[in-house]
Design a protein around this motif. Structure first.
Motif, mmCIF file in Angstrom:
data_model
loop_
_atom_site.group_PDB
_atom_site.id
_atom_site.type_symbol
_atom_site.label_atom_id
_atom_site.label_comp_id
_atom_site.label_asym_id
_atom_site.label_seq_id
_atom_site.Cartn_x
_atom_site.Cartn_y
_atom_site.Cartn_z
ATOM 1 N N TYR A 13 0.866 -1.113 -0.016
ATOM 2 C CA TYR A 13 -0.082 0.149 -0.038
ATOM 3 C C TYR A 13 0.586 1.083 0.099
ATOM 4 O O TYR A 13 1.808 1.343 0.797
ATOM 5 C CB TYR A 13 -0.998 0.098 1.217
ATOM 6 C CG TYR A 13 -2.155 -1.162 1.235
ATOM 7 C CD1 TYR A 13 -3.049 -0.836 0.325
ATOM 8 C CD2 TYR A 13 -1.816 -2.094 2.126
ATOM 9 C CE1 TYR A 13 -4.165 -1.847 0.489
ATOM 10 C CE2 TYR A 13 -2.874 -2.942 2.194
ATOM 11 C CZ TYR A 13 -4.025 -2.916 1.469
ATOM 12 O OH TYR A 13 -5.008 -3.682 1.498
ATOM 13 N N SER A 47 -6.720 -9.550 6.098
ATOM 14 C CA SER A 47 -7.673 -8.997 5.389
ATOM 15 C C SER A 47 -7.337 -8.752 4.117
ATOM 16 O O SER A 47 -8.117 -8.965 3.124
ATOM 17 C CB SER A 47 -8.352 -7.685 5.901
ATOM 18 O OG SER A 47 -8.841 -7.961 7.323
ATOM 19 N N ARG A 51 -9.095 -10.200 0.712
ATOM 20 C CA ARG A 51 -9.742 -9.114 -0.522
ATOM 21 C C ARG A 51 -8.965 -9.409 -1.742
ATOM 22 O O ARG A 51 -9.515 -8.911 -2.684
ATOM 23 C CB ARG A 51 -9.308 -7.748 0.301
ATOM 24 C CG ARG A 51 -10.281 -7.395 1.513
ATOM 25 C CD ARG A 51 -9.713 -6.135 1.956
ATOM 26 N NE ARG A 51 -9.951 -4.793 1.323
ATOM 27 C CZ ARG A 51 -10.776 -4.335 1.064
ATOM 28 N NH1 ARG A 51 -12.018 -4.311 1.533
ATOM 29 N NH2 ARG A 51 -10.881 -3.097 0.270
HETATM 30 P P1 ADP Z 1 -9.821 -5.319 9.872
HETATM 31 O O1 ADP Z 1 -10.214 -5.600 11.051
HETATM 32 O O2 ADP Z 1 -10.176 -6.119 8.566
HETATM 33 O O3 ADP Z 1 -8.274 -5.662 9.997
HETATM 34 P P2 ADP Z 1 -9.070 -2.610 9.565
HETATM 35 O O4 ADP Z 1 -9.980 -1.809 10.734
HETATM 36 O O5 ADP Z 1 -7.742 -2.741 9.875
HETATM 37 O O6 ADP Z 1 -10.011 -3.818 9.171
HETATM 38 O O7 ADP Z 1 -9.377 -1.924 8.318
HETATM 39 C C1 ADP Z 1 -10.680 -1.460 7.774
HETATM 40 C C2 ADP Z 1 -10.453 -0.846 6.375
HETATM 41 O O8 ADP Z 1 -9.549 0.016 6.446
HETATM 42 C C3 ADP Z 1 -9.884 -1.801 5.430
HETATM 43 O O9 ADP Z 1 -10.468 -1.718 4.282
HETATM 44 C C4 ADP Z 1 -8.687 -1.674 5.343
HETATM 45 O O10 ADP Z 1 -7.952 -2.058 3.802
HETATM 46 C C5 ADP Z 1 -8.394 -0.185 5.492
HETATM 47 N N1 ADP Z 1 -6.963 0.310 6.306
HETATM 48 C C6 ADP Z 1 -6.497 -0.613 7.152
HETATM 49 N N2 ADP Z 1 -5.433 0.119 7.606
HETATM 50 C C7 ADP Z 1 -5.005 1.188 6.907
HETATM 51 C C8 ADP Z 1 -4.088 2.174 6.807
HETATM 52 N N3 ADP Z 1 -3.129 2.284 7.547
HETATM 53 N N4 ADP Z 1 -4.536 3.088 6.080
HETATM 54 C C9 ADP Z 1 -5.479 3.065 5.028
HETATM 55 N N5 ADP Z 1 -6.453 2.199 5.385
HETATM 56 C C10 ADP Z 1 -6.370 1.241 5.901
#
Ligand code: ADP
Ligand code: ADP
Length: 240
Positions: A13, A47, A51
């Motif tokens: 990412y 995740s 995905r």
């Molecule tokens: P999970 O419980 O599935 O790990 P998260 O709360 O970590 O869920 O993530 C929720 C959403 O935010 C997901 O779509 C994930 O891809 C996105 N996400 C997670 N970490 C980051 C980050 N550091 N920056 C941007 N988006 C994020």
């Protein structure tokens, strides 16, 4: 006979000039008819992995094959290959932690949703939805709205909806994390029953080892975007 394979799957990412390697060369092999668990702590990459398998996320490199079809090739042509992608997606059922039901639609209409997208006729949609609701034990809730259901019942609707397209594989993203222990057991039992009755392959991600112990045949342990251990659950638990 693998039904889900990932080969050297990598996802990086990039946000605000920073890079996060969420997947770092993941090789996953899920055999047809098994319940496979991916377990690991928050941030391990679970995740992101699921995905990528579901085409919601495009991998940075590597390949994803589901039921013999290379999804990475399809996902790369997101716009032009709309129908091929839709077809491939319909073969993959997805169950979510927070159920993702449409609150303005009845239970039956929620289950019909993927069939609408596939262009199935109204009569056939209804027949199929009612059959699936019977299968998950909610035959009497077809006309209810999601808000009228318990968490466990909502997840049963989520599972029925995931099965609407006759998927080869069911992906589950922390499907029981929002549920109490007793409801968790009943949902895990339902997934196990569906696996046995329909020959459905299940790939689930969880942060709870108990879930893996309860229903998985095989499992992979993820840490920092890598699989650090994998195999039959009986053998993994036997290792000191
Ligand atoms: P999970 O419980 O599935 O790990 P998260 O709360 O970590 O869920 O993530 C929720 C959403 O935010 C997901 O779509 C994930 O891809 C996105 N996400 C997670 N970490 C980051 C980050 N550091 N920056 C941007 N988006 C994020
Ligand atoms: P898990 O599901 O095991 O909690 P995730 O796949 O959600 O792990 O996240 C793996 C790593 O990738 C984490 O460091 C997370 O912050 C990061 N990440 C996930 N989604 C995004 C995103 N959309 N943008 C940036 N970073 C992300």
């Amino acid at each position: 006979n693998p039904v889900i394979t990932t080969t050297d799957l990598t996802k990086v990412y990039r946000s605000r000039g920073r890079e996060v390697t969420a997947l770092d060369g993941v090789d996953l092999h899920v055999r047809e008819g098994e319940v496979y668990g991916v377990v690991g702590q928050s941030g391990a990459g679970k995740s992101t992995l699921i995905r990528c398998v579901n085409l919601l996320e495009r991998p940075t490199s590597g390949t994803v094959t589901v039921a013999g079809q290379d999804l990475t090739a399809l996902a790369g042509r997101r716009q032009s290959a709309g129908s091929a992608l839709r077809q491939a997606r319909s073969r993959i059922g997805m169950v979510f932690q927070h159920f993702n039901l449409v609150s303005s639609r009845t239970v039956r209409d929620n289950v019909e949703l993927p069939l609408e997208i596939l262009g199935v006729s109204g009569k056939e949609r209804t027949r199929k939805a009612l059959e699936l609701l019977e299968l998950v034990g909610l035959g009497d809730k077809a006309r209810a709205y999601p808000a009228q259901l318990s968490g466990g019942q909502k997840q049963r609707v989520g599972i029925a909806r995931a099965l609407a397209g006759d998927p080869k594989v069911l992906l589950s993203d922390e499907a029981t994390s929002a549920l109490d222990p007793e409801t968790t057991r009943s949902i895990l039992q339902l997934l196990r029953d569906l696996n046995e009755q329909l020959g459905l392959t299940v790939l689930l991600i969880t942060h709870e080892m108990d879930v893996v112990k309860t229903i998985c045949d095989s499992a992979a342990l993820m840490r920092d975007g890598r699989i650090v251990e994998s195999g039959k659950v009986s053998e993994l638990l036997a290792t000191p």
